[in-house]
Design a protein around this motif. Structure first.
Motif, PDB file in Angstrom:
ATOM      1  N   ASP A  38       0.825  -1.208   0.000  1.00 26.80           N
ATOM      2  CA  ASP A  38       0.000   0.000   0.000  1.00 26.80           C
ATOM      3  C   ASP A  38       0.860   1.259   0.000  1.00 26.80           C
ATOM      4  O   ASP A  38       0.554   2.242  -0.685  1.00 26.80           O
ATOM      5  N   LEU A  39       1.924   1.219   0.764  1.00 27.05           N
ATOM      6  CA  LEU A  39       2.806   2.383   0.847  1.00 27.05           C
ATOM      7  C   LEU A  39       3.483   2.654  -0.491  1.00 27.05           C
ATOM      8  O   LEU A  39       3.643   3.813  -0.904  1.00 27.05           O
ATOM      9  N   ALA A  40       3.895   1.604  -1.167  1.00 29.21           N
ATOM     10  CA  ALA A  40       4.541   1.777  -2.479  1.00 29.21           C
ATOM     11  C   ALA A  40       3.554   2.363  -3.476  1.00 29.21           C
ATOM     12  O   ALA A  40       3.913   3.223  -4.303  1.00 29.21           O
ATOM     13  N   ARG A  41       2.292   1.927  -3.397  1.00 22.47           N
ATOM     14  CA  ARG A  41       1.275   2.448  -4.310  1.00 22.47           C
ATOM     15  C   ARG A  41       0.980   3.924  -4.050  1.00 22.47           C
ATOM     16  O   ARG A  41       0.860   4.728  -4.972  1.00 22.47           O
ATOM     17  N   ASP A  42       0.893   4.300  -2.768  1.00 20.60           N
ATOM     18  CA  ASP A  42       0.484   5.664  -2.425  1.00 20.60           C
ATOM     19  C   ASP A  42       1.650   6.649  -2.362  1.00 20.60           C
ATOM     20  O   ASP A  42       1.475   7.838  -2.681  1.00 20.60           O
ATOM     21  N   LEU A  43       2.835   6.176  -1.934  1.00 17.36           N
ATOM     22  CA  LEU A  43       3.957   7.091  -1.686  1.00 17.36           C
ATOM     23  C   LEU A  43       5.145   6.876  -2.617  1.00 17.36           C
ATOM     24  O   LEU A  43       6.073   7.688  -2.624  1.00 17.36           O
ATOM     25  N   GLY A  44       5.164   5.775  -3.347  1.00 21.79           N
ATOM     26  CA  GLY A  44       6.267   5.512  -4.256  1.00 21.79           C
ATOM     27  C   GLY A  44       7.067   4.292  -3.862  1.00 21.79           C
ATOM     28  O   GLY A  44       6.990   3.817  -2.716  1.00 21.79           O
ATOM     29  N   PRO A  45       7.866   3.745  -4.795  1.00 27.23           N
ATOM     30  CA  PRO A  45       8.613   2.501  -4.550  1.00 27.23           C
ATOM     31  C   PRO A  45       9.643   2.595  -3.419  1.00 27.23           C
ATOM     32  O   PRO A  45      10.036   1.573  -2.852  1.00 27.23           O
ATOM     33  N   ALA A  46      10.095   3.812  -3.075  1.00 29.75           N
ATOM     34  CA  ALA A  46      11.080   3.966  -2.004  1.00 29.75           C
ATOM     35  C   ALA A  46      10.523   3.534  -0.656  1.00 29.75           C
ATOM     36  O   ALA A  46      11.281   3.281   0.289  1.00 29.75           O
ATOM     37  N   TYR A  47       9.188   3.438  -0.540  1.00 28.08           N
ATOM     38  CA  TYR A  47       8.565   3.073   0.723  1.00 28.08           C
ATOM     39  C   TYR A  47       8.216   1.584   0.803  1.00 28.08           C
ATOM     40  O   TYR A  47       7.637   1.137   1.787  1.00 28.08           O
ATOM     41  N   GLU A  48       8.583   0.835  -0.217  1.00 30.87           N
ATOM     42  CA  GLU A  48       8.322  -0.615  -0.193  1.00 30.87           C
ATOM     43  C   GLU A  48       9.540  -1.333   0.395  1.00 30.87           C
ATOM     44  O   GLU A  48      10.222  -2.107  -0.269  1.00 30.87           O
ATOM     45  N   ARG A  49       9.821  -1.046   1.651  1.00 28.20           N
ATOM     46  CA  ARG A  49      10.976  -1.653   2.308  1.00 28.20           C
ATOM     47  C   ARG A  49      10.755  -1.717   3.814  1.00 28.20           C
ATOM     48  O   ARG A  49       9.804  -1.130   4.347  1.00 28.20           O
ATOM     49  N   GLU A  50      11.650  -2.409   4.469  1.00 30.75           N
ATOM     50  CA  GLU A  50      11.544  -2.596   5.913  1.00 30.75           C
ATOM     51  C   GLU A  50      11.863  -1.296   6.646  1.00 30.75           C
ATOM     52  O   GLU A  50      12.662  -0.487   6.192  1.00 30.75           O
ATOM     53  N   VAL A  51      11.263  -1.147   7.817  1.00 31.44           N
ATOM     54  CA  VAL A  51      11.636  -0.022   8.685  1.00 31.44           C
ATOM     55  C   VAL A  51      12.975  -0.325   9.345  1.00 31.44           C
ATOM     56  O   VAL A  51      13.830   0.547   9.473  1.00 31.44           O
ATOM     57  N   VAL A  52      13.155  -1.573   9.759  1.00 30.34           N
ATOM     58  CA  VAL A  52      14.454  -2.051  10.266  1.00 30.34           C
ATOM     59  C   VAL A  52      14.712  -3.409   9.629  1.00 30.34           C
ATOM     60  O   VAL A  52      13.925  -4.340   9.813  1.00 30.34           O
ATOM     61  N   HIS A  53      15.813  -3.518   8.883  1.00 28.56           N
ATOM     62  CA  HIS A  53      16.140  -4.794   8.240  1.00 28.56           C
ATOM     63  C   HIS A  53      16.711  -5.768   9.272  1.00 28.56           C
ATOM     64  O   HIS A  53      17.399  -5.363  10.215  1.00 28.56           O
ATOM     65  N   ARG A  54      16.432  -7.038   9.102  1.00 26.33           N
ATOM     66  CA  ARG A  54      16.899  -8.034  10.067  1.00 26.33           C
ATOM     67  C   ARG A  54      18.415  -8.083  10.182  1.00 26.33           C
ATOM     68  O   ARG A  54      18.950  -8.488  11.219  1.00 26.33           O
TER      69      ARG A  54
END
Length: 375
Positions: free
Chosen positions: A351-367
């Motif tokens: 949903d974030l990638a659709r509304d805000l762009g592909p830069a938001y299709e990622r983890e907040v904190v990566h494992r």
């Protein structure tokens, strides 16, 4: 040959930490004889290049006191940094001159926590230290007191030494103090005895530890040394704690000081730094499902699992991950600024990638940038 002596004598890469009180006079200023005595021991321990020594040395601030006309270590950060700026040059020059008697070069390495909790900086710090050792140089490591802020300081060089030992994949850590080991009480009082070996927390139950060094010039004490030993031992690195005057015995595996046996396995990653050297700049509260995913399944933290955000931080800063009761369960490097996160709460990356762009299709904190504090 005892197991302790075998671990010590067979160690090839050794980190040695020495404190301010072992290098300076009570009034400030370097004691050339003490520096030379330590260098004599370290040069001999290198055994013609068969062993590698990394020296983590305090003393920059203490060495800068007398030249600046300061009677005692200042409490404010600005004057500490000024003293460190003057003293660091004097400290390294003294080491360079002393090691030169043995045809050895030294290389100065100044670190802050920021240099070692971020992935690219961590790799670069390792490469630099490893290359110095490969080229036969003795790295002299200290905290970068001149530029470090309260938020990015290690706080004491004992902990720094434990983390450097992990960073360079050392076989042994030697902590030099003004006391010849850990005692079961005040070593200045009758009836106390030296604790020869510690194999886990149970061996320290009921042991009383002091706070400051005799000379009053350092920031550590026995508490910080034991904590440093615990960090190193948990990372698979045995530790010898003894006095600077018994350094030769400690490096030779003789019966001196206190030996801390390994309690964990060696790890090649930098998460030990994230757990023990970083200062969280904010916090993210996770819902119950996200806590289970992060802590039990070791997954990355996604926006959908975040219930609240607090603090002011930038992308790349360390943050605490808390459960709904407020307990810190993990720590990680965040991929977004604090001001960006409220619009992400509870939403899927799709949903974030659709509304805000592909830069938001990622983890907040990566494992890979996350360490569990409470399993």
């Amino acid at each position: 040959m005892t197991v302790v002596r075998q671990y010590v004598t067979e160690a090839r890469r050794i980190v040695v930490k020495v404190g301010s009180s072992s290098l300076t006079t009570a009034s400030g200023g370097l004691d050339a004889d003490r520096v030379d005595a330590l260098v004599d021991v370290l040069a001999k321990a290198r055994s013609g290049g068969e062993k590698e020594i990394v020296l983590v040395s305090s003393g920059a601030i203490a060495a800068g006191l007398a030249p600046l006309g300061l009677a005692r270590r200042p409490r404010d950060l600005a004057r500490q940094q000024a003293a460190a700026s003057v003293g660091q040059g004097l400290l390294v020059a003294r080491y360079a001159s002393s090691f030169a008697r043995y045809g050895l070069r030294v290389g100065q390495v100044l670190l802050t926590t920021d240099d070692t909790s971020r992935r690219s900086h961590y790799r670069n710090a390792y490469r630099t230290l490893d290359q110095l050792l490969t080229m036969g140089t003795v790295p002299v490591v200290n905290e970068n007191d001149t530029v470090a802020t309260e938020e990015i300081r290690f706080g004491d060089n004992d902990r720094l030494a434990a983390l450097v030992a992990h960073l360079v994949r050392a076989d042994l850590l030697v902590l030099l103090s003004d006391v010849d080991g850990l005692y079961d009480g005040d070593p200045g009082k009758p009836g106390t005895s030296r604790i020869a070996r510690v194999d886990g927390p149970a061996d320290l139950v009921g042991v009383s530890m002091g706070s400051a060094g005799k000379a009053g010039l350092g920031t550590g004490g026995m508490v910080t040394k034991v904590e440093a030993a615990r960090i190193a031992a948990a990372a698979g690195i045995p530790v010898v704690l003894t006095s600077a005057g018994r350094a030769g015995d400690g490096l030779a595996g003789r019966d001196t000081g206190t030996y801390f046996g390994r309690t964990g396995r060696r790890s090649a990653d930098r998460l030990l730094w994230l757990a023990h050297a970083s200062t969280p700049q904010g916090a993210l509260t996770l819902d119950d499902g996200a806590v289970r995913a992060v802590v039990e399944r070791r997954t990355s933290l996604l926006p959908a699992g975040i219930a609240a955000v607090e603090g002011e931080f930038s992308a790349g800063d360390p943050v605490e991950l808390r459960d709904t009761a407020g307990r810190a369960v993990a720590r990680g490097l965040v991929n977004f600024d604090a001001k960006e996160i409220p619009q992400l709460l509870g939403r899927s990356t799709r949903d974030l990638a659709r509304d805000l762009g592909p830069a938001y299709e990622r983890e907040v904190v990566h494992r890979d940038d996350l360490v569990i504090l409470h399993p």
